[in-house]
Design an enzyme around this catalytic site. Sequence first.
Site, mmCIF file in Angstrom:
data_model
loop_
_atom_site.group_PDB
_atom_site.id
_atom_site.type_symbol
_atom_site.label_atom_id
_atom_site.label_comp_id
_atom_site.label_asym_id
_atom_site.label_seq_id
_atom_site.Cartn_x
_atom_site.Cartn_y
_atom_site.Cartn_z
ATOM 1 N N THR A 17 0.804 -1.217 0.000
ATOM 2 C CA THR A 17 0.000 0.000 0.000
ATOM 3 C C THR A 17 0.840 1.272 0.000
ATOM 4 O O THR A 17 0.487 2.266 -0.648
ATOM 5 C CB THR A 17 -0.937 0.011 1.230
ATOM 6 O OG1 THR A 17 -1.836 -1.096 1.141
ATOM 7 C CG2 THR A 17 -1.732 1.302 1.315
ATOM 8 N N THR A 94 1.203 -4.867 4.214
ATOM 9 C CA THR A 94 0.954 -5.239 5.603
ATOM 10 C C THR A 94 0.292 -6.605 5.774
ATOM 11 O O THR A 94 0.422 -7.225 6.832
ATOM 12 C CB THR A 94 0.079 -4.188 6.295
ATOM 13 O OG1 THR A 94 -1.183 -4.080 5.614
ATOM 14 C CG2 THR A 94 0.770 -2.829 6.305
#
EC number: 3.5.1.1
Length: 335
Positions: A17, A94
Site C-alpha cells: 500500500t 501489511t
Amino acid sequence: MSDIHQRRVLIIYTGGTIGMRKTAQGFAPAASVLEEFLEDSLAKFSEQLPQCDIEAVLPLIDSSNITIDDWNGIIERIARNYERYDGFVVVHGTDTMAYTASALSFALEGLSKPVVLTGSQVPLSEVPSDGPSNLLGAVKAAGEGRYGEVSLFFNGKLMRGNRVSKTSMDSFDAFETPNYRPFGANNILGPVLNDPAFVARPYKQSKIAVLSLVPGLSADIMRNLLSPPLQAAVIQCYGAGNAPHLDEGLMEAFRKVNGDGVILVGVSQCREGSTSFTRYEAGGLLQEAGFVSGLDMTLEACVTKLYYLLGLGLPKQEVKRLFQESLRGELTLSI
C-alpha cells in the site's frame, strides 16, 4: 548514532500500500512514489538519516500474493549486498508482513545487521498517511544499528520480527507483539541464538497446512485434510491448547496422522499466553496423540519455523525437538 549520516542502508521495495497511487481501477503499486518521497526526505534530513539506495523487486506486488519464491528473492538481495551496507529496510505490504518478518529471521543465520520491515495502511500519495513516519522510522532504525536482527517498525514501535502479528485492518497501530514488548519498552531482550557466521539460507517448498478447530468438526474431514503428502500442520486449538477429547474419532484421526509421519503443532486460538498440553486433560490427550506445543509463538512464527526446519532435511523427531527451542528469540524459554 551521531554518525548515522555516514552509514549506508539498502531499501528493498517489494510493493504494498505504501507506494501505491490512485488509478481509474483503484490503488496500484507505482515505484516512483517511494523514490520521490525518499529523495525529498533525504535532502531535508541528511544529517539525521543514513545514505540510502533503493532496489525495487519487480513486478511490485500486493503482499497477499507473497510466495516462498518472493521470500527467497529478498533473502538473495540481502545476502548479495550484506558486506556493502550497514542495514536493510524491506518495504512490504501489511497483509503478510508478519510472515515475511518471521521467515527472514530464520533464514538469515548469524545476522548481525538490522533488517527492518515496514509499510503503511494508507499510501504515501494520500493525506493523511502513516507512510512517512513508518518509512523514515524504519530507515533510521536500520541506520542506527542498535538491533542486529530482523525487526518490524510500525506506528512508532520497533518490534522483534518473529514476535509480530497484524491485529487491525484499519488502524495505524496495526501490529502488536502479544507475548513480547517492543524494543525500548522496558523490555528484557531474550537471546537471539544466531550462528556465529552469516549464512543466508533460502527456503524450500514444504507441504504445511493451518487448520482451526471449531465445534462440530468431524474426524473424517480432519483425517482427509491432514493426509500425506502433507508434512506438517499447525492446529489452532481452544484455550490453553485443548480439543474435543471426548470425540474418540477425532483423537484417533490425530493419532493416525501422527503415525503417518505428519508433524502436528498445537497453538492457541487466543492471541496472548502460551499453549500448554499439561494444564487440562483435553490438552494432555493431544500430547499423547503426538502433538508438539507452539508455546507462546505467533502463528506466523510457527508456520515459517516449520518451513525453515523442514527445509533443512532433518528427521521428524529432530524437527519436533528444535521446534520447541528458541532459535531466534521467537519463543519464551521460561514458560
